[in-house]
Design a protein around this motif. Structure first.
Motif, PDB file in Angstrom:
ATOM      1  N   ALA A  16       0.824  -1.204   0.000  1.00 37.48           N
ATOM      2  CA  ALA A  16       0.000   0.000   0.000  1.00 37.48           C
ATOM      3  C   ALA A  16       0.856   1.251   0.000  1.00 37.48           C
ATOM      4  O   ALA A  16       0.586   2.208  -0.725  1.00 37.48           O
ATOM      5  CB  ALA A  16      -0.918   0.011   1.230  1.00 37.48           C
ATOM      6  N   ALA A 287      -7.536  -3.555  -4.791  1.00 31.29           N
ATOM      7  CA  ALA A 287      -6.152  -3.263  -5.165  1.00 31.29           C
ATOM      8  C   ALA A 287      -5.791  -3.918  -6.496  1.00 31.29           C
ATOM      9  O   ALA A 287      -5.076  -3.341  -7.318  1.00 31.29           O
ATOM     10  CB  ALA A 287      -5.195  -3.725  -4.073  1.00 31.29           C
ATOM     11  N   GLY A 292      -4.342  -0.382  -6.026  1.00 29.94           N
ATOM     12  CA  GLY A 292      -4.242   0.059  -4.639  1.00 29.94           C
ATOM     13  C   GLY A 292      -4.637   1.500  -4.416  1.00 29.94           C
ATOM     14  O   GLY A 292      -4.206   2.117  -3.434  1.00 29.94           O
TER      15      GLY A 292
END
Length: 349
Positions: A16, A287, A292
């Motif tokens: 992330a 994602a 993401g």
């Protein structure tokens, strides 16, 4: 070598952070001041119109019904909005139709606590890991003794509210204040939704009591749950969500009002939590399809999505999938992100 082993949740956090950094793709000063480059106005409006036209007739999913007032919202509402760094607002469909913000409020209050008390308080008292369990899990609270949560699941969100400093009135004024500043207008509580949710939130009361027992927050758990319930009942529309998203996209500066709402230093942490846990149990699927892009959904039918340095997206469509995410909203945002080449994992030079 054991110190370098990553479990699944830690790996999601690393990915992330990489996604956020890749999505920015420009100097930090430009990110903070809202000068990031992006697609043309015509391309943005075309992508928005294309998504609206493609999915407006989609009838998949159903309204949330565990909060009675949400079941009564007409399921045919569908609105999309995009806000860019210069404050331009692009709209399609029911973009001004108000609805209760629900869990989309969670990262905003997390940002409030991080700004007021530092990011470490959230990391230590609430947690920043994806739980791997449903958003209202009691088992997760017991398993980790109130740790290993994040501010976007109910236990972590209640604890987040419980960590806002002040009397109940002061806490509420801070919560409604930051949401209003992020949206660029004074927001109000949807009283029928608040009353409906307050009458049916026994599970959240149990979660709040458990989190308090594990000393995750200092305030009265009953008060924290009530304030959390009121927070989830704030009325917003798709333009509000897009403006909130754009505020996060440009380092905490609202591009419409030009107000610096958040310290830029806390924004990357907020976005990282959204990227790993913002779409309930389907955050991994999200994602996969968007690279993401940090997002947060709510069972009221809203989704807020952030493309750092480029734009913010807000959608509203009440019917949800099994994970609790708006069906039309997800599809629209995925198409918009891909059409505008905003997937940070698809930047190949």
């Amino acid at each position: 070598m054991a110190d370098f082993d990553l479990d699944r949740r830690q790996l999601m956090g690393v990915l992330a952070l990489g996604a956020v950094a890749g999505a920015v793709g420009l100097p930090e000063v430009a990110f903070a001041q809202g000068r990031g480059s992006g697609p043309s106005s015509s391309a943005i409006q075309a992508a928005l119109d294309n998504a609206y036209g493609k999915y407006r007739g989609l009838n998949e999913g159903k309204n949330a019904d565990y909060i009675p007032a949400l079941a009564e919202v007409p399921s045919n509402f569908f609105g999309i909005a995009i806000v860019t760094g210069d404050g331009t607002v692009y709209q399609a469909g029911d973009s001004k139709q108000e609805f209760s913000i629900q869990s989309v409020s969670k990262p905003i209050t997390a940002a409030l606590v991080m700004q007021e008390s530092g990011s470490k308080l959230i990391e230590d008292s609430v947690g920043v890991d994806a739980t791997g369990q449903v958003f209202n899990s009691i088992t997760a609270v017991e398993q980790y003794r109130g740790k290993e949560m994040n501010p976007l699941v109910n236990p972590g969100a209640i604890a987040t509210v419980g960590n806002v400093k002040g009397t109940p009135d002061e806490v509420w004024n801070k919560i409604i204040g930051i949401h209003s500043d992020m949206a660029g207008r004074q927001l109000q509580v949807n009283q029928p939704v608040y009353q409906s949710e307050a009458a049916t939130n026994q599970r959240n009361r149990a979660i709040g009591a458990l989190m308090s027992a594990y000393e995750r927050f200092p305030s009265d758990p009953a008060v924290a749950v009530d304030l959390y319930t009121r927070q989830c009942s704030i009325n917003v529309n798709a333009v509000d969500l897009a403006t909130m998203a754009a505020t996060l996209a440009f380092g905490g500066r609202n591009p419409v009002t030009k107000k610096q709402v958040l310290d830029p230093s806390i924004v990357p942490g907020v976005l990282a939590i959204m990227a790993t846990a913002g779409m309930y149990d389907d955050s991994g699927k999200w994602a996969f399809h968007t690279g993401g892009v940090p997002a947060k959904s709510g069972v009221g039918g809203g989704i807020l999505a952030v493309v750092p340095g480029k734009f913010g997206i807000g959608t509203f469509a009440p019917p949800l999938d099994d994970a609790g995410n708006s069906v039309r909203g997800q599809k629209a945002i995925i198409d918009i992100v891909n059409e505008l080449k905003a997937n940070p994992y698809a930047q190949f030079g």
